[in-house]
Design an enzyme around this catalytic site. Structure first.
Site, short mmCIF file in Angstrom:
data_model
loop_
_atom_site.label_atom_id
_atom_site.label_comp_id
_atom_site.label_asym_id
_atom_site.label_seq_id
_atom_site.Cartn_x
_atom_site.Cartn_y
_atom_site.Cartn_z
N CYS A 164 0.85 -1.19 0.00
CA CYS A 164 0.00 0.00 0.00
C CYS A 164 0.89 1.25 0.00
CB CYS A 164 -0.94 -0.08 1.20
SG CYS A 164 -2.11 1.25 1.44
N ASP A 221 -8.34 -2.96 -8.29
CA ASP A 221 -7.93 -1.90 -7.36
C ASP A 221 -8.53 -0.58 -7.84
OD1 ASP A 221 -6.57 0.06 -5.85
OD2 ASP A 221 -4.83 -1.24 -5.64
N HIS A 253 -7.48 -3.83 -4.07
CA HIS A 253 -6.35 -3.31 -3.31
C HIS A 253 -6.21 -4.14 -2.03
CE1 HIS A 253 -3.48 -0.15 -2.33
NE2 HIS A 253 -3.94 -0.17 -1.09
#
Length: 285
Positions: A164, A221, A253
């Site tokens: 991330c 995502d 994601h």
């Protein structure tokens, strides 16, 4: 839903130099509660030296989580870069997974000068993280690598992986440290507008990337479009950089985050397997 590591809060000029967070948080960040206990992976510490350490860095001692085989020497070293939620239990567990495989893994708390995000909601977390200069992060990772080299790690076998927020940092660090052997970026942002403290994104440093990097991304995502990832891939290829990408078509994601509903076990395990192979292929393991 916007990618949680996307920050649009405009920072003020960075002027703090001392650490305000002196110890790591315990458990999981409040922003990710409740934890998905059925899928959460917990790695034990049997045969390991694992726990919090202090790393000398600019402004004081930075808290970090370190895991390694007990009494290990000259170990391949991996810098584990946190999600936007800081060094909470998932990141610590990733370190222990590496240690079980013979690595010295270390996850520095890279927001420690700006504050503890563990008890905050997403809006407040973004405000803290927006105050973290990329230059500070690069220096703290350098200091973490130096500490590891003096405490059981092999400085010639240095890798990095990040998730991330840490995925973006992985690409930037590959452009920063010429001694890095390899990197693996999990769903890290690759393009976008810069800010005063985060002036460049991976797309802006393509020609400076030193190490081979593997990018692992989710086709679903919502915050990191596949089109942008493919444009970045093409730019790296045009610059003659060694990089590979895997896009998992059905994954969102944070598909590696086993403590969250976004977890996709099959793709997470495949990504982990590819990470280990990438490190071995590029002289880390």
């Amino acid at each position: 839903m916007r990618d949680p590591d996307f920050i649009n809060f405009q920072p003020t000029k960075f002027n703090r130099r001392e650490f305000v967070m002196t110890t790591l948080a315990t458990g999981f960040a409040a922003a990710v509660q409740p934890v998905s206990a059925q899928t959460q992976i917990t790695t034990d510490t049997a045969g390991l030296t694992a726990g919090e350490v202090k790393i000398p860095a600019k402004g004081g001692d930075m808290p970090a989580y370190r895991a390694m085989p007990a009494n290990g020497k000259n170990l391949p070293t991996v810098l584990v870069v946190q999600e936007i939620f800081g060094v909470h239990e998932h990141i610590k567990d990733v370190c222990r997974r590496f240690a079980k495989l013979g690595y010295l893994a270390i996850a520095p708390e890279l927001y420690a000068r700006q504050g503890d995000v563990a008890g905050k909601g997403m809006d407040d977390i973004r405000k803290v993280v927006a105050q973290v200069p990329d230059a500070q992060v690069m220096g703290d990772l350098d200091d973490s690598a130096a500490w590891a080299a003096k405490n059981g790690g092999d400085p010639n076998k240095l890798a990095i992986t990040g998730f991330c927020w840490g995925g973006r940092i992985t690409w930037l660090y590959a452009a920063h440290n010429p001694k890095l052997k390899a990197g693996v970026a999990w769903y890290g942002r690759v393009e976008g507008a810069g800010t005063e403290l985060q002036p460049k994104n991976p797309m802006d440093v393509v020609t400076s990337i030193n190490a081979p990097v593997l990018g692992l991304y989710g086709g679903q995502d919502a915050g990191i479009p596949v089109e942008g990832v493919m444009k970045f891939k093409a730019a790296l290829a045009a610059a003659g950089k060694k990089a590979e990408f895997v896009v998992y078509p059905d994954s969102p994601h944070a598909f590696h985050a086993d403590y969250r509903p976004s977890y996709r076990e099959k793709d997470a395990k495949d990504g982990w397997s590819k990470l280990l192979a990438w490190f071995k292929q590029n002289g880390v393991a």
